[in-house]
Design a protein around this motif. Structure first.
Motif, PDB file in Angstrom:
ATOM      1  N   PRO A  26      36.655  12.346 -30.580  1.00  0.00           N
ATOM      2  CA  PRO A  26      38.099  12.215 -30.770  1.00  0.00           C
ATOM      3  C   PRO A  26      38.427  11.118 -31.783  1.00  0.00           C
ATOM      4  O   PRO A  26      37.709  10.130 -31.906  1.00  0.00           O
ATOM      5  CB  PRO A  26      38.617  11.847 -29.373  1.00  0.00           C
ATOM      6  CG  PRO A  26      37.453  11.261 -28.687  1.00  0.00           C
ATOM      7  CD  PRO A  26      36.241  11.948 -29.236  1.00  0.00           C
ATOM      8  N   ASN A  27      39.511  11.339 -32.525  1.00  0.00           N
ATOM      9  CA  ASN A  27      39.962  10.335 -33.473  1.00  0.00           C
ATOM     10  C   ASN A  27      40.481   9.125 -32.714  1.00  0.00           C
ATOM     11  O   ASN A  27      41.167   9.255 -31.711  1.00  0.00           O
ATOM     12  CB  ASN A  27      41.077  10.892 -34.351  1.00  0.00           C
ATOM     13  CG  ASN A  27      40.597  11.996 -35.241  1.00  0.00           C
ATOM     14  OD1 ASN A  27      39.438  12.012 -35.627  1.00  0.00           O
ATOM     15  ND2 ASN A  27      41.476  12.914 -35.581  1.00  0.00           N
ATOM     16  N   ILE A  28      40.150   7.955 -33.207  1.00  0.00           N
ATOM     17  CA  ILE A  28      40.632   6.724 -32.601  1.00  0.00           C
ATOM     18  C   ILE A  28      41.374   5.962 -33.692  1.00  0.00           C
ATOM     19  O   ILE A  28      40.831   5.724 -34.768  1.00  0.00           O
ATOM     20  CB  ILE A  28      39.473   5.884 -32.030  1.00  0.00           C
ATOM     21  CG1 ILE A  28      38.800   6.659 -30.908  1.00  0.00           C
ATOM     22  CG2 ILE A  28      39.976   4.549 -31.517  1.00  0.00           C
ATOM     23  CD1 ILE A  28      37.592   5.989 -30.321  1.00  0.00           C
ATOM     24  N   ILE A  29      42.628   5.607 -33.407  1.00  0.00           N
ATOM     25  CA  ILE A  29      43.436   4.884 -34.377  1.00  0.00           C
ATOM     26  C   ILE A  29      43.801   3.526 -33.809  1.00  0.00           C
ATOM     27  O   ILE A  29      43.596   3.248 -32.626  1.00  0.00           O
ATOM     28  CB  ILE A  29      44.705   5.672 -34.758  1.00  0.00           C
ATOM     29  CG1 ILE A  29      45.603   5.883 -33.545  1.00  0.00           C
ATOM     30  CG2 ILE A  29      44.350   6.992 -35.403  1.00  0.00           C
ATOM     31  CD1 ILE A  29      46.971   6.376 -33.894  1.00  0.00           C
ATOM     32  N   GLU A  30      44.359   2.690 -34.666  1.00  0.00           N
ATOM     33  CA  GLU A  30      44.768   1.347 -34.253  1.00  0.00           C
ATOM     34  C   GLU A  30      46.254   1.363 -33.935  1.00  0.00           C
ATOM     35  O   GLU A  30      47.056   1.922 -34.695  1.00  0.00           O
ATOM     36  CB  GLU A  30      44.483   0.375 -35.394  1.00  0.00           C
ATOM     37  CG  GLU A  30      44.774  -1.065 -35.059  1.00  0.00           C
ATOM     38  CD  GLU A  30      44.472  -1.978 -36.222  1.00  0.00           C
ATOM     39  OE1 GLU A  30      45.434  -2.428 -36.878  1.00  0.00           O
ATOM     40  OE2 GLU A  30      43.291  -2.215 -36.492  1.00  0.00           O
ATOM     41  N   CYS A  31      46.630   0.767 -32.842  1.00  0.00           N
ATOM     42  CA  CYS A  31      48.035   0.670 -32.457  1.00  0.00           C
ATOM     43  C   CYS A  31      48.741  -0.272 -33.435  1.00  0.00           C
ATOM     44  O   CYS A  31      48.265  -1.379 -33.690  1.00  0.00           O
ATOM     45  CB  CYS A  31      48.144   0.133 -31.032  1.00  0.00           C
ATOM     46  SG  CYS A  31      49.849  -0.145 -30.502  1.00  0.00           S
ATOM     47  N   PRO A  32      49.876   0.150 -34.005  1.00  0.00           N
ATOM     48  CA  PRO A  32      50.560  -0.727 -34.960  1.00  0.00           C
ATOM     49  C   PRO A  32      51.200  -1.955 -34.310  1.00  0.00           C
ATOM     50  O   PRO A  32      51.466  -2.939 -34.986  1.00  0.00           O
ATOM     51  CB  PRO A  32      51.621   0.181 -35.587  1.00  0.00           C
ATOM     52  CG  PRO A  32      51.772   1.326 -34.660  1.00  0.00           C
ATOM     53  CD  PRO A  32      50.489   1.464 -33.911  1.00  0.00           C
ATOM     54  N   GLN A  33      51.428  -1.923 -33.003  1.00  0.00           N
ATOM     55  CA  GLN A  33      52.061  -3.053 -32.318  1.00  0.00           C
ATOM     56  C   GLN A  33      51.050  -4.132 -31.943  1.00  0.00           C
ATOM     57  O   GLN A  33      51.198  -5.285 -32.320  1.00  0.00           O
ATOM     58  CB  GLN A  33      52.777  -2.565 -31.049  1.00  0.00           C
ATOM     59  CG  GLN A  33      53.901  -1.600 -31.297  1.00  0.00           C
ATOM     60  CD  GLN A  33      55.114  -2.285 -31.871  1.00  0.00           C
ATOM     61  OE1 GLN A  33      55.370  -3.450 -31.598  1.00  0.00           O
ATOM     62  NE2 GLN A  33      55.848  -1.547 -32.684  1.00  0.00           N
ATOM     63  N   CYS A  34      50.011  -3.736 -31.191  1.00  0.00           N
ATOM     64  CA  CYS A  34      49.073  -4.725 -30.645  1.00  0.00           C
ATOM     65  C   CYS A  34      47.695  -4.660 -31.293  1.00  0.00           C
ATOM     66  O   CYS A  34      46.820  -5.455 -30.963  1.00  0.00           O
ATOM     67  CB  CYS A  34      48.945  -4.543 -29.138  1.00  0.00           C
ATOM     68  SG  CYS A  34      48.212  -2.973 -28.660  1.00  0.00           S
ATOM     69  N   HIS A  35      47.468  -3.691 -32.183  1.00  0.00           N
ATOM     70  CA  HIS A  35      46.211  -3.525 -32.920  1.00  0.00           C
ATOM     71  C   HIS A  35      45.014  -3.221 -32.017  1.00  0.00           C
ATOM     72  O   HIS A  35      43.886  -3.496 -32.367  1.00  0.00           O
ATOM     73  CB  HIS A  35      45.925  -4.749 -33.787  1.00  0.00           C
ATOM     74  CG  HIS A  35      47.062  -5.064 -34.705  1.00  0.00           C
ATOM     75  ND1 HIS A  35      47.389  -4.272 -35.788  1.00  0.00           N
ATOM     76  CD2 HIS A  35      47.981  -6.061 -34.683  1.00  0.00           C
ATOM     77  CE1 HIS A  35      48.438  -4.789 -36.397  1.00  0.00           C
ATOM     78  NE2 HIS A  35      48.818  -5.866 -35.753  1.00  0.00           N
ATOM     79  N   GLU A  36      45.267  -2.634 -30.851  1.00  0.00           N
ATOM     80  CA  GLU A  36      44.197  -2.138 -29.987  1.00  0.00           C
ATOM     81  C   GLU A  36      43.898  -0.696 -30.395  1.00  0.00           C
ATOM     82  O   GLU A  36      44.727  -0.030 -31.014  1.00  0.00           O
ATOM     83  CB  GLU A  36      44.620  -2.164 -28.516  1.00  0.00           C
ATOM     84  CG  GLU A  36      44.785  -3.546 -27.935  1.00  0.00           C
ATOM     85  CD  GLU A  36      43.461  -4.206 -27.626  1.00  0.00           C
ATOM     86  OE1 GLU A  36      42.510  -3.496 -27.249  1.00  0.00           O
ATOM     87  OE2 GLU A  36      43.380  -5.433 -27.780  1.00  0.00           O
TER      88      GLU A  36
END
Length: 59
Positions: A26-36
């Motif tokens: 699965p694709n994993i992206i970075e959260c724009p708010q907390c960068h998790e």
């Protein structure tokens, strides 16, 4: 009742069975708010934000 005319070879049988093992990562992206890291199109489990809005409150 249908009966096979010839024996299915091991190579043909195993090739058919291995089609299920070709799962994609699965694709994993970075959260724009907390960068998790998070899955796309889902609420971030760390901060509770989705599409720039707080959806759930995380304590």
């Amino acid at each position: 009742m249908a009966v096979p005319k010839r024996k299915t070879s091991k190579a043909r049988r195993d090739r058919r069975r291995s089609a299920k093992s070709r799962l994609t990562i699965p694709n994993i992206i970075e959260c724009p708010q907390c960068h998790e890291t998070k899955l796309p199109h889902r609420v971030c489990a760390a901060c509770g934000y989705y599409d720039g809005k707080e959806v759930i409150s995380v304590e």
